[in-house]
Design an enzyme around this catalytic site. Sequence first.
Site, PDB file in Angstrom:
ATOM      1  N   HIS A  81      -9.312  -4.649 -12.654  1.00  0.00           N
ATOM      2  CA  HIS A  81      -7.869  -4.823 -12.895  1.00  0.00           C
ATOM      3  C   HIS A  81      -7.579  -6.196 -13.519  1.00  0.00           C
ATOM      4  CE1 HIS A  81      -6.510  -1.224 -10.558  1.00  0.00           C
ATOM      5  NE2 HIS A  81      -7.634  -1.437  -9.908  1.00  0.00           N
ATOM      6  N   ASN A 154      -2.478   2.865  -7.252  1.00  0.00           N
ATOM      7  CA  ASN A 154      -2.760   3.239  -8.642  1.00  0.00           C
ATOM      8  C   ASN A 154      -1.727   4.250  -9.112  1.00  0.00           C
ATOM      9  OD1 ASN A 154      -5.058   1.655  -9.018  1.00  0.00           O
ATOM     10  ND2 ASN A 154      -6.458   3.278  -8.370  1.00  0.00           N
ATOM     11  N   HIS A 345      -3.472  -7.560  -1.208  1.00  0.00           N
ATOM     12  CA  HIS A 345      -4.458  -7.276  -0.165  1.00  0.00           C
ATOM     13  C   HIS A 345      -3.968  -6.074   0.642  1.00  0.00           C
ATOM     14  CE1 HIS A 345      -7.149  -7.505   3.099  1.00  0.00           C
ATOM     15  NE2 HIS A 345      -6.650  -8.513   3.768  1.00  0.00           N
ATOM     16  N   TYR A 368     -10.349  -7.436  -0.489  1.00  0.00           N
ATOM     17  CA  TYR A 368      -9.246  -8.120  -1.179  1.00  0.00           C
ATOM     18  C   TYR A 368      -9.086  -9.566  -0.765  1.00  0.00           C
ATOM     19  CZ  TYR A 368      -8.021  -3.773  -3.389  1.00  0.00           C
ATOM     20  OH  TYR A 368      -8.068  -2.646  -4.160  1.00  0.00           O
TER      21      TYR A 368
HETATM   22 FE1  HDD Z   1      -9.021  -2.277  -5.688  1.00  0.00          FE
HETATM   23  C1  HDD Z   1      -7.936  -5.038  -7.345  1.00  0.00           C
HETATM   24  C2  HDD Z   1      -6.155  -0.618  -6.541  1.00  0.00           C
HETATM   25  C3  HDD Z   1     -10.319   0.626  -4.349  1.00  0.00           C
HETATM   26  C4  HDD Z   1     -11.623  -4.011  -4.488  1.00  0.00           C
HETATM   27  N1  HDD Z   1      -7.377  -2.728  -6.762  1.00  0.00           N
HETATM   28  C5  HDD Z   1      -7.105  -3.926  -7.356  1.00  0.00           C
HETATM   29  C6  HDD Z   1      -5.822  -3.878  -7.983  1.00  0.00           C
HETATM   30  C7  HDD Z   1      -5.316  -2.633  -7.760  1.00  0.00           C
HETATM   31  C8  HDD Z   1      -6.303  -1.915  -6.981  1.00  0.00           C
HETATM   32  C9  HDD Z   1      -3.993  -2.095  -8.229  1.00  0.00           C
HETATM   33  C10 HDD Z   1      -5.171  -4.997  -8.773  1.00  0.00           C
HETATM   34  C11 HDD Z   1      -4.308  -5.851  -7.901  1.00  0.00           C
HETATM   35  C12 HDD Z   1      -3.636  -6.913  -8.745  1.00  0.00           C
HETATM   36  O1  HDD Z   1      -2.850  -6.554  -9.624  1.00  0.00           O
HETATM   37  O2  HDD Z   1      -3.915  -8.088  -8.503  1.00  0.00           O
HETATM   38  N2  HDD Z   1      -8.406  -0.357  -5.563  1.00  0.00           N
HETATM   39  C13 HDD Z   1      -7.150   0.093  -5.876  1.00  0.00           C
HETATM   40  C14 HDD Z   1      -6.998   1.447  -5.390  1.00  0.00           C
HETATM   41  C15 HDD Z   1      -8.173   1.800  -4.790  1.00  0.00           C
HETATM   42  C16 HDD Z   1      -9.059   0.653  -4.879  1.00  0.00           C
HETATM   43  C17 HDD Z   1      -5.734   2.282  -5.523  1.00  0.00           C
HETATM   44  C18 HDD Z   1      -8.549   3.078  -4.105  1.00  0.00           C
HETATM   45  C19 HDD Z   1      -7.711   3.848  -3.500  1.00  0.00           C
HETATM   46  N3  HDD Z   1     -10.682  -1.778  -4.647  1.00  0.00           N
HETATM   47  C20 HDD Z   1     -11.022  -0.542  -4.157  1.00  0.00           C
HETATM   48  C21 HDD Z   1     -12.230  -0.646  -3.362  1.00  0.00           C
HETATM   49  C22 HDD Z   1     -12.586  -1.965  -3.395  1.00  0.00           C
HETATM   50  C23 HDD Z   1     -11.614  -2.650  -4.194  1.00  0.00           C
HETATM   51  C24 HDD Z   1     -12.904   0.507  -2.646  1.00  0.00           C
HETATM   52  C25 HDD Z   1     -13.744  -2.674  -2.759  1.00  0.00           C
HETATM   53  C26 HDD Z   1     -14.501  -2.228  -1.810  1.00  0.00           C
HETATM   54  N4  HDD Z   1      -9.698  -4.172  -5.955  1.00  0.00           N
HETATM   55  C27 HDD Z   1     -10.760  -4.685  -5.302  1.00  0.00           C
HETATM   56  C28 HDD Z   1     -10.946  -6.174  -5.531  1.00  0.00           C
HETATM   57  C29 HDD Z   1      -9.727  -6.503  -6.454  1.00  0.00           C
HETATM   58  C30 HDD Z   1      -9.072  -5.150  -6.638  1.00  0.00           C
HETATM   59  C31 HDD Z   1     -12.291  -6.590  -5.989  1.00  0.00           C
HETATM   60  C32 HDD Z   1      -9.998  -7.257  -7.751  1.00  0.00           C
HETATM   61  C33 HDD Z   1      -9.000  -8.365  -7.816  1.00  0.00           C
HETATM   62  C34 HDD Z   1      -8.334  -8.330  -6.542  1.00  0.00           C
HETATM   63  O3  HDD Z   1      -8.834  -7.327  -5.765  1.00  0.00           O
HETATM   64  O4  HDD Z   1      -7.465  -9.096  -6.165  1.00  0.00           O
HETATM   65  O5  HDD Z   1     -10.890  -6.839  -4.332  1.00  0.00           O
END
Ligand code: HDD
Length: 694
Positions: A81, A154, A345, A368
């Site tokens: 993202h 999402n 988060h 997160y």
């Molecule tokens: Fe995630 C970012 C949505 C599964 C780990 N995720 C991130 C963002 C969104 C989502 C909208 C951007 C937030 C922003 O604008 O700063 N992610 C989802 C959805 C998931 C999902 C709807 C499943 C239902 N994500 C998911 C899993 C993991 C992560 C299973 C890790 C085990 N996601 C992250 C992250 C991020 C992230 C690595 C990257 C930057 C951040 O968090 O702040 O932690």
Amino acid sequence: MAEQQQQHDDAGAAGTRGTGGELHQEVRGEVALTTAQGIPVSDNQNSLRAGRRGPTLLEDMAMREKIFHFDHERIPERVVHARGYGAHGTFTTTESLADVTTADIFAEVGRETEAFVRFSTVAGAKGSFDLARDVRGFAVKLYTRQGNWDIVGNNIPVFFIQDAIKFPDLVHAVKEAPDRAFPQAQSAHDNFWDFVSWMPEAIHMTLWQMSDRAIPRSFRFMEGFGVHTFRFLDASGKATFVKFHWKPVQGLQSVVWNEAVKINGADPDFHRRDLWDAITSGDFPSWDLGVQLFDEEFADSFEFDVLDATKLIPEEQVPVRIVGRLTLDRVVDNDFAETEQVAFHTGNVPPGIDFSEDPLLQGRNFSYLDTQLSRLGSTNFTQLPVNAPRCPVAHFQRDGHMQGHVPVGRANYEPNGWSGAERGPRADAASGFTSHATPLEGATVRERSETFADHYSQARQFWISQTDVEQEHIVNAYTFELSKCDEESVRERIVAHLRNVHPDLAQGVADGLGMELPEPADAALEPRTDLPASDALSILKNGPESFAGRKLGILLTKGADGAVVAAVRDAFTAAGATVELIAPTRGPITLSDGTPVTADHAVDGGPSVLFDAVALLPSADGATQLVGRSTARDFVADAFAHRKFIGLGADAGPLLVAAGVDPDDGVLPLDAGAAETFLTRCGELRFWDRDVKP
Ligand code: HDD
């Protein structure tokens, strides 16, 4: 201090907000340029040097500080993202949920809660283009009176994987391959589809991803979903399961793939520009927050496991109850300070809301918080203005890099024997966050419940819920993506999965790829064929009711009929649409009635893919001139191929001929009297009956 800060904020565009600085210094009535230490700067053009042609001196602390700061301006982009766009708004509660949750935000109708939203694509780098075929992030931060609540969702209600342990593999597979560092911002490559082919649980989500949901026309026209099952808790601790939905008041809308490809070249910032333009022009986008509420009894009787994030609950089975409205009404002051530094988060939930045992959500709750340290560099990121709660914060967390708070008093531990201000805050069982008392049992295992084993039935349900046009787009999308896979075995394994979804889908893709149908993939559970279609899953069945919020492009030239241009412009503007003019050059031109107009785009830079509908209103001479320009011919041919409504001025005929367009019922004669009719037809957005293959 508070007063000084206010004066500081009021210092105007050149100033900074929230840095804790003092009054600006002034020089000749303007804000004086200073170093970060506040030392006034005398010259911002020349470094200090030994003689006019001599070397620069190390002593030039102003230059050294400036370059030092510049050298460290970038922070790591989000691991997923990375490309996103944010805006501020307000959430207003329209229905009380006090009967099922103690969450203060739902306590009473009319309560207003400040909000920040960041939309994003998933796979591409921060600088990638907006119209990648990709899932869109829809992350909402609600600054409630009981602390920040983040719904990190999402625009698709299900996910690729069931267990967070697979997330790094999924993301590695979809991002550019590690050896060659391409392709960027797309899933159309071997690694992604190879991974999916071994993960049948991902197939349902790929149907959504190959649908037009993954190429939205705008952030404003897409839904958002919290995806997981959460819990609401009432005062007695009783739980009600809940899934969150954001429904765009503007209706749903997507572009078509051929258009998306061209938009990425014409305007890589198409989505962010759209949101910026809408908000700054006062056309504030809104989403209704809906909740699907259900109890254990429903969960036990439902065909799938409510803890499985690769499944949804059809709205026909559990209706979506609208409980509030989110309106975005303010663009950010600074993209980095706010949109880049905002930290969401899934673990941020206030009292009255709790998690479920969904293994994907459980893993996210670790990820997160953890990622923010790499990205923002300090545990104190909660102090950044965009992340700071709007309610009072009182805790004994201390120190760390970039500590911006100055805690007073002696106590930095609890319990303590101090009194008064020295004593510090205390936890309170009655008002504090409580977790649901979930009865748990069983030995430690690395096993998945067999209730997670049906990977195809909801994919089929999604497929049969789509209109013919949408099904055609899904077949085309799989065909396109798989045609980019060099490995024949990858293509075969995916089509083998699609055979378990629906025979028409598998056959369509196999035909598109020019391959024999493989045997169906082994299924852990026999796919069901009895799930009924759900209209809520289709975009075209949930489109807008008018052209409001959409954009008309008028292609015109010098001498164009001023009365028609004015009638069309007035009708569309009055209906809440935007009208932009495209002419051979941007310079001012004069219409037939002497009205001077300035075009918003030169025809070479304003292709029809940027508009929802087009009107062709050149003068007779102008039409002859445009016929000779390939960009003008493309303007018309693309609008037609993308099934847009076309308003045809009296003198525009030669342009149609030159573009090879054989007019149909979606090409409407346009004079001053026909403007309203044209507007009404444009409200249908596309003339889907048009028989074209872009
Ligand atoms: Fe995630 C970012 C949505 C599964 C780990 N995720 C991130 C963002 C969104 C989502 C909208 C951007 C937030 C922003 O604008 O700063 N992610 C989802 C959805 C998931 C999902 C709807 C499943 C239902 N994500 C998911 C899993 C993991 C992560 C299973 C890790 C085990 N996601 C992250 C992250 C991020 C992230 C690595 C990257 C930057 C951040 O968090 O702040 O932690």
